[in-house]
Design an enzyme around this catalytic site. Sequence first.
Site, PDB file in Angstrom:
ATOM      1  N   ASN A   1      43.923  36.607  46.603  1.00 29.63           N
ATOM      2  CA  ASN A   1      43.959  37.790  45.752  1.00 29.63           C
ATOM      3  C   ASN A   1      43.209  38.890  46.488  1.00 29.63           C
ATOM      4  O   ASN A   1      41.981  38.837  46.589  1.00 29.63           O
ATOM      5  CB  ASN A   1      43.294  37.452  44.402  1.00 29.63           C
ATOM      6  CG  ASN A   1      43.116  38.681  43.521  1.00 29.63           C
ATOM      7  OD1 ASN A   1      43.611  39.774  43.840  1.00 29.63           O
ATOM      8  ND2 ASN A   1      42.407  38.509  42.412  1.00 29.63           N
TER       9      ASN A   1
ATOM     10  N   LYS B   1      42.754  41.887  45.697  1.00 29.22           N
ATOM     11  CA  LYS B   1      42.095  42.845  44.794  1.00 29.22           C
ATOM     12  C   LYS B   1      42.358  44.282  45.266  1.00 29.22           C
ATOM     13  O   LYS B   1      43.421  44.565  45.798  1.00 29.22           O
ATOM     14  CB  LYS B   1      40.605  42.509  44.669  1.00 29.22           C
ATOM     15  CG  LYS B   1      40.405  41.047  44.203  1.00 29.22           C
ATOM     16  CD  LYS B   1      39.017  40.740  43.732  1.00 29.22           C
ATOM     17  CE  LYS B   1      38.953  39.275  43.281  1.00 29.22           C
ATOM     18  NZ  LYS B   1      37.654  38.891  42.781  1.00 29.22           N
TER      19      LYS B   1
ATOM     20  N   HIS C   1      43.268  37.885  34.887  1.00 31.59           N
ATOM     21  CA  HIS C   1      42.125  37.788  35.795  1.00 31.59           C
ATOM     22  C   HIS C   1      40.864  38.282  35.083  1.00 31.59           C
ATOM     23  O   HIS C   1      40.924  39.204  34.272  1.00 31.59           O
ATOM     24  CB  HIS C   1      42.362  38.610  37.066  1.00 31.59           C
ATOM     25  CG  HIS C   1      41.348  38.324  38.119  1.00 31.59           C
ATOM     26  ND1 HIS C   1      40.111  38.917  38.122  1.00 31.59           N
ATOM     27  CD2 HIS C   1      41.366  37.462  39.172  1.00 31.59           C
ATOM     28  CE1 HIS C   1      39.409  38.429  39.137  1.00 31.59           C
ATOM     29  NE2 HIS C   1      40.144  37.552  39.790  1.00 31.59           N
TER      30      HIS C   1
ATOM     31  N   GLU D   1      38.584  40.143  35.956  1.00 26.89           N
ATOM     32  CA  GLU D   1      38.326  41.584  36.102  1.00 26.89           C
ATOM     33  C   GLU D   1      39.199  42.396  35.150  1.00 26.89           C
ATOM     34  O   GLU D   1      38.796  43.458  34.670  1.00 26.89           O
ATOM     35  CB  GLU D   1      38.511  41.989  37.576  1.00 26.89           C
ATOM     36  CG  GLU D   1      37.357  41.447  38.426  1.00 26.89           C
ATOM     37  CD  GLU D   1      37.716  41.011  39.830  1.00 26.89           C
ATOM     38  OE1 GLU D   1      38.750  41.432  40.367  1.00 26.89           O
ATOM     39  OE2 GLU D   1      36.934  40.212  40.400  1.00 26.89           O
TER      40      GLU D   1
ATOM     41  N   GLU E   1      38.607  30.242  36.997  1.00 21.42           N
ATOM     42  CA  GLU E   1      37.672  31.057  37.763  1.00 21.42           C
ATOM     43  C   GLU E   1      36.453  31.366  36.903  1.00 21.42           C
ATOM     44  O   GLU E   1      36.481  32.304  36.102  1.00 21.42           O
ATOM     45  CB  GLU E   1      38.334  32.373  38.188  1.00 21.42           C
ATOM     46  CG  GLU E   1      39.584  32.187  39.031  1.00 21.42           C
ATOM     47  CD  GLU E   1      39.906  33.441  39.846  1.00 21.42           C
ATOM     48  OE1 GLU E   1      39.944  33.326  41.070  1.00 21.42           O
ATOM     49  OE2 GLU E   1      40.078  34.524  39.264  1.00 21.42           O
TER      50      GLU E   1
ATOM     51  N   GLY F   1      32.861  36.479  43.429  1.00 20.38           N
ATOM     52  CA  GLY F   1      32.256  37.505  44.277  1.00 20.38           C
ATOM     53  C   GLY F   1      30.737  37.422  44.354  1.00 20.38           C
ATOM     54  O   GLY F   1      30.090  38.345  44.817  1.00 20.38           O
TER      55      GLY F   1
ATOM     56  N   SER G   1      34.205  32.362  44.829  1.00 21.03           N
ATOM     57  CA  SER G   1      33.443  32.128  46.057  1.00 21.03           C
ATOM     58  C   SER G   1      33.926  30.915  46.852  1.00 21.03           C
ATOM     59  O   SER G   1      33.118  30.172  47.401  1.00 21.03           O
ATOM     60  CB  SER G   1      31.942  32.044  45.749  1.00 21.03           C
ATOM     61  OG  SER G   1      31.485  33.276  45.200  1.00 21.03           O
TER      62      SER G   1
HETATM   63  P1  13P Z   1      35.899  35.597  45.261  1.00 18.93           P
HETATM   64  O1  13P Z   1      36.594  34.554  46.107  1.00 18.93           O
HETATM   65  O2  13P Z   1      35.632  36.860  46.021  1.00 18.93           O
HETATM   66  O3  13P Z   1      34.728  35.044  44.550  1.00 18.93           O
HETATM   67  O4  13P Z   1      36.967  36.024  44.129  1.00 18.93           O
HETATM   68  C1  13P Z   1      37.616  35.057  43.396  1.00 18.93           C
HETATM   69  C2  13P Z   1      38.684  35.694  42.597  1.00 18.93           C
HETATM   70  O5  13P Z   1      38.403  36.447  41.668  1.00 18.93           O
HETATM   71  C3  13P Z   1      40.076  35.434  42.965  1.00 18.93           C
HETATM   72  O6  13P Z   1      40.958  35.893  41.995  1.00 18.93           O
END
Ligand code: 13P
Length: 250
Positions: free
Chosen positions: A10, A12, A95, A97, A167, A173, A213
């Site tokens: 992803n 982002k 997601h 976010e 997740e 992150g 992560s």
């Molecule tokens: P990270 O791998 O940066 O922690 O992000 C995970 C994520 O949100 C994938 O959709």
Amino acid sequence: MSRNYYMAGNWKMHMTRSEAALLAQELVNKLKDGKHKYLVAPSFTLLETVSAIVEGTNIRLGAQNCACEEQGAHTGEVSVLQLKDLGVQTIILGHSERRHLYKEDDALINKKVKLALKHGFEVILCIGELLEEREAGKVEEVCERQTVKGLEGVSAGDLANIVIAYEPVWAIGTGKTATPDDAEAVHAFVRKVIKRLYGEEAAAKIIIQYGGSVKPDNAAQLMAKENIDGALVGGASLKTDTFVPIAKFS
Ligand code: 13P
């Protein structure tokens, strides 16, 4: 029942077209002999560029969201019809976010899930608890609610086009990965929820990715767990140096 690993990036809100083209081309070259299922999900503005590069390869093209309506007066939104036109095969929905920064609730996510399925997309439905929910002992409650509500009205037949990504929000992150055992416990629980909703065979088949992560040095331990069937990778998916070893973990 053996499930194939599904390793997804992803991207982002990162990269310009030239950067995305470079990364996509490197991934095509380096993953062409890869044994798992692969996907990259770039921003909307990068989809056309990346689509031309991954078309006909073993890397699927994903979008990070879609509108809940097919078309019409929805300023700033992107429709499933437009995504299909670009060669998108998979849509990431729910997601964390989107849920937490943009206040998407279970009902809205469910509407998008059904619309995407109706148009033949594979959906990666993301679920996961906040840190305060984990600390309050609500992991199962939250993950069950997001799974059940996200899939409301989804038929057993359509479930074949659903992937779930667990997740934990506190792991996204932050560099704090869930331990393989903690992640496995939630994956096993979510599979039980699917079993209750759709039966044993569907539960045995559904792919449940872990995200939060994931890095080259923890991917193999996570993937070794019985109920972890792949990864949804954020930060580490932006460079071949980190994504390729995850995608080709052994
Ligand atoms: P990270 O791998 O940066 O922690 O992000 C995970 C994520 O949100 C994938 O959709």
